[in-house]
Design a protein around this motif. Sequence first.
Motif, PDB file in Angstrom:
ATOM      1  N   PHE A  13       0.821  -1.199   0.000  1.00 53.84           N
ATOM      2  CA  PHE A  13       0.000   0.000   0.000  1.00 53.84           C
ATOM      3  C   PHE A  13       0.863   1.259   0.000  1.00 53.84           C
ATOM      4  O   PHE A  13       0.592   2.214  -0.709  1.00 53.84           O
ATOM      5  CB  PHE A  13      -0.909   0.015   1.228  1.00 53.84           C
ATOM      6  CG  PHE A  13      -2.097  -0.900   1.113  1.00 53.84           C
ATOM      7  CD1 PHE A  13      -2.409  -1.519  -0.083  1.00 53.84           C
ATOM      8  CD2 PHE A  13      -2.898  -1.150   2.217  1.00 53.84           C
ATOM      9  CE1 PHE A  13      -3.504  -2.352  -0.195  1.00 53.84           C
ATOM     10  CE2 PHE A  13      -3.997  -1.984   2.119  1.00 53.84           C
ATOM     11  CZ  PHE A  13      -4.300  -2.582   0.914  1.00 53.84           C
ATOM     12  N   LEU A  35      -7.384   3.839  -2.406  1.00 55.73           N
ATOM     13  CA  LEU A  35      -7.594   2.618  -1.630  1.00 55.73           C
ATOM     14  C   LEU A  35      -8.193   1.525  -2.513  1.00 55.73           C
ATOM     15  O   LEU A  35      -7.771   0.367  -2.464  1.00 55.73           O
ATOM     16  CB  LEU A  35      -8.509   2.921  -0.442  1.00 55.73           C
ATOM     17  CG  LEU A  35      -8.762   1.780   0.542  1.00 55.73           C
ATOM     18  CD1 LEU A  35      -8.977   2.335   1.947  1.00 55.73           C
ATOM     19  CD2 LEU A  35      -9.979   0.957   0.141  1.00 55.73           C
ATOM     20  N   GLU A  38      -5.625  -0.008  -4.678  1.00 58.88           N
ATOM     21  CA  GLU A  38      -4.742  -0.896  -3.928  1.00 58.88           C
ATOM     22  C   GLU A  38      -5.338  -2.297  -3.845  1.00 58.88           C
ATOM     23  O   GLU A  38      -4.641  -3.303  -4.049  1.00 58.88           O
ATOM     24  CB  GLU A  38      -4.519  -0.327  -2.525  1.00 58.88           C
ATOM     25  CG  GLU A  38      -3.691   0.953  -2.518  1.00 58.88           C
ATOM     26  CD  GLU A  38      -3.775   1.702  -1.193  1.00 58.88           C
ATOM     27  OE1 GLU A  38      -4.517   1.243  -0.303  1.00 58.88           O
ATOM     28  OE2 GLU A  38      -3.108   2.734  -1.052  1.00 58.88           O
ATOM     29  N   HIS A 171      -5.270   1.085   5.838  1.00 59.70           N
ATOM     30  CA  HIS A 171      -6.161   0.647   4.766  1.00 59.70           C
ATOM     31  C   HIS A 171      -6.644  -0.793   4.924  1.00 59.70           C
ATOM     32  O   HIS A 171      -7.207  -1.356   3.993  1.00 59.70           O
ATOM     33  CB  HIS A 171      -5.520   0.851   3.388  1.00 59.70           C
ATOM     34  CG  HIS A 171      -5.449   2.276   2.983  1.00 59.70           C
ATOM     35  ND1 HIS A 171      -5.077   2.682   1.712  1.00 59.70           N
ATOM     36  CD2 HIS A 171      -5.680   3.434   3.679  1.00 59.70           C
ATOM     37  CE1 HIS A 171      -5.085   4.004   1.649  1.00 59.70           C
ATOM     38  NE2 HIS A 171      -5.453   4.484   2.835  1.00 59.70           N
TER      39      HIS A 171
END
Length: 208
Positions: A13, A35, A38, A171
């Motif tokens: 990340f 996000l 990712e 995250h």
Amino acid sequence: MGKARFWILVMGFLLLLSACGAGGGEEKQSAAALLQAEYQSLPGCSMTAKVRCEQAEETAEYTLRCDWKNDGTARVTIVEPEELEGISASFSGGSMTLLYEDVSLAAGTVSAEELSPAQVLPLVVQAIREGYILEKGTDKVDGVPCLRLVFDTTGEQGGKIYTHVWFAENHLPVYAEVEAEQRLLFTVDFTGFSAAPAEEIAAESETG
């Protein structure tokens, strides 16, 4: 959750954050879009969570472990309750089809979209990766600041499914709620989440 896998996910990340931030103002993505990108890059992951299923006349609770791959396949195994421990189901992506080794994991479907507790963890990952980000906000879970996103997806029967996910600063998912037909169907309290290295996914595919 194994420390090695945890850091593989976190470092991945961070690398993505650096890469996306280097392109200048026009190329910067929102925190939510980044996000999602990712998670789209994950080759696979393993999750453990306490899942609560809200049914019309009763509430069922499970602790489930899910090993998911980015080809849409997954294996879901009951950890608790003890009398069902070890029962597993295979999940085939695309058609949202579950191939049960034991009907106990099905626990019936709880909506017109034919959702069952066994589908919840793969469903959450799919929503994070592919869903339309309907809402963005911040919230706290057990006093910890989180990014809260609501993902809009369409079920197999054409109905809307809304997946609310709370993410920690690293995250990783902390908590989730799944709604359909204007009611809460499932709550998910994550107790473990780790990314599988790409080479491990490849090795499993070759031997599987």
